[in-house]
Scaffold this active site. Sequence first.
Site, short mmCIF file in Angstrom:
data_model
loop_
_atom_site.label_atom_id
_atom_site.label_comp_id
_atom_site.label_asym_id
_atom_site.label_seq_id
_atom_site.Cartn_x
_atom_site.Cartn_y
_atom_site.Cartn_z
CG HIS A 1 -6.20 0.84 -5.58
ND1 HIS A 1 -7.55 1.14 -5.49
CD2 HIS A 1 -5.66 1.83 -6.33
CE1 HIS A 1 -7.81 2.24 -6.16
NE2 HIS A 1 -6.68 2.68 -6.68
CB CYS B 1 -7.33 5.22 -3.72
SG CYS B 1 -6.71 5.85 -5.30
CD GLU C 1 -8.83 -2.27 -4.02
OE1 GLU C 1 -9.09 -1.46 -4.93
OE2 GLU C 1 -8.37 -1.93 -2.92
#
EC number: 4.3.2.10
Length: 201
Positions: free
Chosen positions: A181, A79, A183
């Site tokens: 992202h 990011c 995750e």
Amino acid sequence: MIAIIDYGAGNLKNVKHALKLLEIDAFVTDDPDDLAQANGMILPGVGAFGEAMKRLESSGFVDTIKQEVDKGTPLLGICLGMQLLFDKSYEHGEHAGLGLIEGEIVRFSDDVKVPHMGWNQLALKQTTSLNEDVQDEDYVYFVHSYYAQATHEADILHETVYGKSFTSAVKRDHVMGIQYHPEKSSRVGMQLLKNFGEMVQ
């Protein structure tokens, strides 16, 4: 062992938790000297580019990250961390970045809703060890108002269309970055983190 760099601007816990699920050894550090003990580095981040660079500089990470990259240690920016890899950003003025990937960070135009938030597709520009088993048109999760314009097409791993096509992942040698992202990106994101973990072992 992967060092997750803590400079006060990161979503550190989410990244570390994802690596733990993958059984990849990682530790969070706010000490630049710890990077010498790592086989790989992750530079996460959310927030504003200029403030993030100030924090990296004041904490002593800028020179150490560059030294470790020069030694061949793999680096993954996530990011804002990906954006910091570039030469400069125009977010709230002009700010110099780490200069590890040639290009600049610019704002989305006003003809699309900003920030770009939610699931969007990847267009694979090349296949490397980082995006192995990631497919063209896979979906990943984004939250950002600025995007990277890579100078060299050879550095672009993925592009994504939001109003226009923009660079959503890059790789130059052992320096890599992903705008989305991992995750929060389900199977695709976990696959990318798994691939990075295998690269540094």
